[in-house]
Design an enzyme around this catalytic site. Structure first.
Site, mmCIF file in Angstrom:
data_model
loop_
_atom_site.group_PDB
_atom_site.id
_atom_site.type_symbol
_atom_site.label_atom_id
_atom_site.label_comp_id
_atom_site.label_asym_id
_atom_site.label_seq_id
_atom_site.Cartn_x
_atom_site.Cartn_y
_atom_site.Cartn_z
ATOM 1 N N HIS A 104 -15.644 14.958 52.986
ATOM 2 C CA HIS A 104 -17.100 14.807 53.084
ATOM 3 C C HIS A 104 -17.640 15.606 54.265
ATOM 4 O O HIS A 104 -17.628 15.145 55.404
ATOM 5 C CB HIS A 104 -17.440 13.325 53.259
ATOM 6 N N PHE A 141 -21.902 21.870 54.943
ATOM 7 C CA PHE A 141 -21.828 23.210 55.519
ATOM 8 C C PHE A 141 -23.156 23.967 55.422
ATOM 9 O O PHE A 141 -23.268 25.090 55.900
ATOM 10 C CB PHE A 141 -20.701 24.019 54.869
ATOM 11 N N ASP A 182 -18.155 13.154 57.337
ATOM 12 C CA ASP A 182 -19.592 13.307 57.061
ATOM 13 C C ASP A 182 -20.216 14.263 58.088
ATOM 14 O O ASP A 182 -21.321 14.039 58.592
ATOM 15 C CB ASP A 182 -20.309 11.958 57.063
#
Length: 424
Positions: free
Chosen positions: A58, A61, A303
């Site tokens: 997760h 980008f 994340d």
């Protein structure tokens, strides 16, 4: 190309080998042995721990379209600096990754950069609007591995049901962002003591737990695989435990910030502690740690959510949610080891082996003969300041930026090549 990692302490999820050599040839682990070879690049691993290259299920980008925050090149550099060799970037790019062209662009750019394996998580619905399903088969052929409208949860249960059924036909799965947006409303931190003290609008635990319950029941109905992202509450853990006791096909992840920090850090309105789901209570944090320990939560995923400094240097209500996480994954997780909450084998299980199993990437996640030579060499005692010199992301929105951390990636090896070396 040949390489030998000498005098290693190798940690897999189920065993530990000491004073052993890892022989690498043509990007593959040729042997794990007491023997040596000639004419090979040598890395002395004395005082280092060798683990399988980490897999982060997760990340964000921001590429294409939001490259001022991060792009695939800078994200890849941050990943390998954090010991991560495989990443799954989410679909909330601009435009949204809801078609094979964008998926293919992301995969091709990552190959061009050449640092990590990148498997995009494409959108469940077109435009992440929660209405019309994407062309999942076409997108999977382009290189995607799963589907998620992360950040914009699919509120329509019928749409989510069909998504589960459709994805499962292709051998894929759904990653849910479990949040009832109507109940969460305009909340910016956890609803409770600190929201009362600060006057900031809170998000109740139930906003997460209602959707976890719904998604578990949809997985039960469809018999499809549902993966629950960034679980942050004790109640959520209890629901997942119940689902697994019934044999429902559910897996889950937790982020390092949710087992390292609590809402108590928000009393000074520092927006670097603003994230979604929000930091919860000490009781919630301990429940997440226990769930990692007992297997209720399957993997640790960062994340990683980079933002430009101008998006954080505003009033708390207006600040963007999220923090960077790739380069703090190892030190924060090693803190659990140091504190006796988990051991190093569980570290490997949560960060590499179990992600590989969930993603059906059977060529990685374990250091053994014929496996891909994706290896991270860690100094668990290395102390350093996480600063501009160390940081490889374009963004610095982390509450750990400028702080002393313990535990560092010294080398990251991808396909038998050194793609990162620590330099302090």
């Amino acid at each position: 190309m040949k390489m030998i990692l000498k005098n290693c302490k190798v940690v897999n999820y189920d065993n530990i080998l000491k004073e052993i050599n890892i022989i690498i040839e043509n990007g593959i682990i040729k042997d794990v042995t007491n023997e040596s070879i000639e004419d090979a690049e040598v890395i002395d691993c004395s005082n280092l721990i060798a683990v399988p290259g980490l897999i982060d299920m997760h990340v964000h980008f921001r590429d294409p379209g939001l490259e001022y925050k991060e792009d695939i090149e800078s994200g890849s550099k941050a990943a390998v600096a954090g010991g991560v060799t495989t990443c799954l970037p989410m679909a909330n790019t601009k435009p949204v990754n809801d078609n094979s062209s964008i998926t293919r662009y992301m995969v091709d750019k990552a190959k061009e950069v050449g640092l990590i394996d990148l498997f995009p998580v494409a959108a469940i619905t077109k435009g992440m609007k929660g209405e019309e399903l994407t062309e999942m088969g076409d997108i999977l052929e382009a290189g995607a591995i799963a589907f998620s409208d992360d950040g914009l949860p699919v509120m329509n249960s019928e749409v989510m049901r069909r998504a589960l059924e459709y994805a499962s036909q292709f051998g894929s799965f759904i990653i849910s962002h479990p949040e009832d947006k109507n109940l969460a409303g305009k909340g910016v931190i956890n609803e409770g003591k600190i929201s009362t003290l600060t006057g900031l609008k809170g998000i109740p635990d139930e906003a997460e737990e209602i959707m976890i319950a719904r998604d578990i029941l949809l997985a039960k109905l469809t018999k499809a695989h549902m993966h629950l992202a960034h679980v942050s509450t004790k109640g959520g853990v209890e629901l997942i435990k119940w689902a697994k006791s019934l044999g429902i096909n559910v897996t889950a992840e937790a982020a390092p910030h949710h087992f390292s920090l609590t809402e108590d850090y928000l009393t000074d309105y520092d927006t670097n502690y603003k994230m979604n789901p929000p930091l919860r209570t000490e009781e919630d944090k301990e429940a997440i740690i226990e769930a990692l320990k007992d297997g209720t939560i399957d993997v640790i995923a960062t994340d990683h959510a980079p933002h430009h400094k101008d998006e954080k240097f505003v009033e708390f209500d207006n600040a963007a949610f999220g923090i960077t996480g790739l380069q703090t994954l190892i030190p924060l997780t090693l803190k659990l080891v140091e504190d006796g909450k988990i051991d190093m084998k569980k570290f490997v299980e949560l960060t590499s082996y179990k992600p590989a199993q969930i993603l059906k990437l059977n060529d990685r996640g374990y250091i053994a003969k014929r496996k891909k030579a994706d290896i991270t060499l860690i100094d668990i005692n290395k102390e350093y300041i996480f600063d501009e010199k160390i940081n490889k992301s374009k963004s610095t929105n982390s509450p750990f930026f400028g702080k002393k951390l313990k535990g560092a990636t010294i080398y990251t090896i991808k396909n038998g090549k050194i793609v990162y070396k620590f330099q302090n």
